[in-house]
Design a protein around this motif. Sequence first.
Motif, PDB file in Angstrom:
ATOM      1  N   UNK A 175       0.831  -1.207   0.000  1.00 38.49           N
ATOM      2  CA  UNK A 175       0.000   0.000   0.000  1.00 38.49           C
ATOM      3  C   UNK A 175       0.869   1.261   0.000  1.00 38.49           C
ATOM      4  N   UNK A 176       1.939   1.209   0.786  1.00 36.13           N
ATOM      5  CA  UNK A 176       2.891   2.326   0.845  1.00 36.13           C
ATOM      6  C   UNK A 176       3.411   2.673  -0.545  1.00 36.13           C
ATOM      7  N   UNK A 177       3.705   1.637  -1.323  1.00 34.82           N
ATOM      8  CA  UNK A 177       4.240   1.869  -2.670  1.00 34.82           C
ATOM      9  C   UNK A 177       3.202   2.636  -3.477  1.00 34.82           C
ATOM     10  N   UNK A 178       1.948   2.191  -3.338  1.00 33.05           N
ATOM     11  CA  UNK A 178       0.854   2.849  -4.044  1.00 33.05           C
ATOM     12  C   UNK A 178       0.747   4.319  -3.611  1.00 33.05           C
ATOM     13  N   UNK A 179       0.841   4.547  -2.290  1.00 33.07           N
ATOM     14  CA  UNK A 179       0.599   5.903  -1.762  1.00 33.07           C
ATOM     15  C   UNK A 179       1.789   6.853  -1.939  1.00 33.07           C
TER      16      UNK A 179
END
Lengths: 406, 688
Positions: A175-179
Amino acid sequence: MAKCFALMGWSLPVIESMQKLNKPYVVVSFPDFEGYAKENNIPFVSYQFNEWSDTSNSLDLFEKLKAYDVDVAVPLFEETVEWAGALNSIYRGDPRVLNRAFLFRNKAMMKRKALIGGLRVGLFEEVYNKEGVKNFMKRLNQANLQIEGEQDSWVHIKPFASAGTVGHRLLKSIQDIEDKCQESDFPCLAESHLPGTEFSCEAFIHGGKIRFLNITEYVKLGYSNFIPEGHHLHTKRDKIMKEMQKLVDLFGIEYGMIHPEWFLTENDELSFGEVACRIPGGHILELAGKAYDFDALGAFVLCHDPNLSEEELKEILPPLDARPKQFYGNVMIYPHKDVINKLEIPDELKEESYFLDHNLIPPYTNQKINSREGFGNHFGTVNFKGEDPDRMTELLLHYENVDFYQ
Amino acid sequence: MEGFIFTFYAHSEIYSFILKFCLFMHNQVLTDNTYQKFEEQFKEFSQATALTRPEKARKMMGQIDLLIDSTEGLKFIFQNITGLSKAGIFEGSPWADPSKLVASLVNGTLKSGHPNSTIEILSELRLLAIAKGKLEFKGTSPFDAENFIQEVIVANLEFVFNEPLEETRLVMSGHELKKVHTLFKFIAEKTELDNVKEKLVEELTLICEQRPVVTEKQRKIIALVKEKIELDPKNELDARLLRFQRCIYRPTINSANKDYQEYKKLLEDLSKDQLREESAEMSRAMLSFGLVSQYQSVLIIFLIQNGHKELIPLALGLSEAGTARWNEFREFISNLILKTIHPYNAQCIYGLAKMLESGIFSREAVRSGLANMLTIKVHPDVEARILKSTKTPHEKISALQYLMGALFRVLGQPLGVGQGNNPTCQSARGISMWSQHAPAKLIHLVQTAATYNDLTFRFEAQEIKSSEVGLGLVQNLDHNLDAVSVTLVPMLDKVYNEMMLRASGRGEDPHKWVNPALYGQWIQIGFASAYDYLSNAIVDFDGFISVFYAMCHPEYNGGYRLIYPNPVGIFITSAKGDMLGFHAVSLLRVDIDLKGIYRAYFLNPNNEGRQDWGQGIKPSVYGNGELYGESSLPLQEFAARIYAFHYNTLEAADKMNNVPDVEIQKIKKLAKESWGRSYTWLEIKKLW
């Protein structure tokens, strides 16, 4: 003895050191600084470092510097490392000096070189988009035998050629990568998270040998560090020295100063993070100069000179086994709020006997804080000095979380 | 003999013990290594070359900032001030040369926070060292330094008494307030307060002689003196301070030791004769400095409500003419008084008295306007501004009441209108002029603005509506203004700015068109400017001055007097005569003063009584034939600072040749050697 040093980049403290040491120098930097240089009688050649063309290149710069009889180029900033490398390869008649400069400027290449030479490094890969980072993290999860429901493996991404923490992101989940990842981050280097205590070394090298080694203990990356290293790290000094010499040999560094970052695990294993060959950030040389009582910036420049004599080396550098009694540390202060109005120095700091000084800038009314790039622009530094490294660590950790701006 | 030697030793031992004890105390308050850290940094600073000195100085300042919020720390820095000064801590800053410092700027600098406030405090410590003979500085004598410090003390009484104004509290942090208060405690101890008393009297006189519409400043000083300085009526200086105090706190013997409610009860027991005496005594107190006490409002309302209206002229201190007007409009004005005046809105009584003297009540339009005003509903935005400008709004007084009161003051004291700390000299000048020459127009502007929070003006056959145009010069209005000004100025300022925009790019000063459009038909159409836009130079200054003298100098203009205020643009110059900027004033009249020289009497909306424009040019506000609110200068000196004015083109042409060249050259020399140094001068002749 060098006939003339070309200082690649604008730094007043370095210029001041050269003046005090009475060494011949010329500053090469952007045209913006020309007026100030003229007013203050600073020898100056203006050059557009960010332009590379038929009329702006190292051969052209080489010609321009002839007038000053330059024979040593010294990179002060990350962006001038190749320029200095190119010039020095001409001065020393060794094309590989330039190739080494490229090594410092490409983090993937740097890691490969370290890996080949048998240094311990994390898993790394060049990535070109978000998908690439996600795949990297997934493979890492697999390798770490992740079971469903467990946390993802941490991944760092860093631009290939930026200084220090600029553009560095820590990604803790898919999710971090996405955000957090932006289009503009790519291509870049992705690497696994290295466990352990982080520290940096500043090795002053001459004739391929380490002549002085400073170890800087990082209390928190991007926030605080102190010099010399604390008690625990100090017991590993011989081991660190060995790994450092290995790095120097492997990279073929002959002259100058390198500033690598290492991680020390609980099992006493050292992992290599990355390495730079310009003036380190975080006011490290300022602290080292104070702790060891030497002109660290002057020494940085002089070590680049192949013709520097042993006597001169001895004169400018502290002994290899020096161990200062006083520890000097600093913490960089960032505002905690989005809009700030006042600078307030807490009383507990004023009464703290380790507190040395600060250069915090008061904000203007309703100053808005821009989102932080890398670790962003700090608003100043608070300096400490004292005899106990553990107390120092405590203080630095504490003040990182104190809100100086209201 | 032996005994003598013994006591001598004993004393010196005690002395050294005290010294040690003091040092010990130091160390307790300041952390042990404070001195060492200071030494370390001081060494680094003094060894730095010009290249890194600014950065080292910044760090040093950071440490000094932390030290000086305690008396111990401040003393320590004071002991080191000579070293700091010699090492160049002030170099390259506006504080470098103490002889160039301006005492009136200190307050603002102290409020602007670290690092400015820190270096300002260091600068005061340096002056104190000079005054005490601890430090010698070329160009600043101990006497100069002492004087400067006294001026600073007088201008910073809020810090001396540690009673910061509300706005000061808002802008300064606790640490900053402590720093500044510590400084003033320190320098006040080391400075003769008797001399400060003299400055206080002077300051109060300078303010009161201008009879400003806003009286907050002098009231604040008077209140602080009352609270903090013991005064002895037998001492002459103290007696003068007491006179100011009594105007507000004890205007009559009957009012002594009573609050205004008790005073009201007392009035009920007075006989007609006693009331007559009370009225006369009360108005004398008011007229002495133009300050009105709460008691006076009680008295006036009492007289009206209890059938003693014939005593009102006495209670207002009216002349025969004023009395006649009172008698004529007695019922109308009684009604205005009862609807406006209140113990917490009493200052307007002075304005009302002056309105009766000037006779504007005789104008039907004025009476209609005032009657209309009583019925309006104030726009909520305007109401908010009015209440903000009233330091301590009283719950029983409406915004409209405050506005009416301010209207009395502005109409009664047209020359007392000020701009506060706003760059709105243009608007203040307009309000003052309308108040004198078009009072009904002013009332109508106030009525419209207060009702709609909007104004419209005509400019070259087009309408300008303040709500529809861009920003004005002032974005954050300083609310230390009267209620009429806070109502009008934000809009006038926008309208003025819009007119300036529309008139710009014509190759001439836009004021040529804007002044007559903004102020009205009282302004002459002809416009002379010393500055030429096309050649970016001062062109034909000789001709410019000839026209000026032909316009206003009675010896060359045919002996005529000026009729309406003339909007004049002036260069503001420093005490050294250096060009600082532009300012708007109104030339009111030219007259021979008591010494027989021609003086220009003008309105300066910045209400500053203490001005020094360099070359010995110092406008005065009293003592040279000025009416209340006027500033004045010898005409020649005034002429040496002007750059634009209006004139009658038909008259000037045949009169400008009357002006002798020798007079023009005197003025030109003053101009060229001051602001003129910032310009190119061209001697070609212009057609005026």
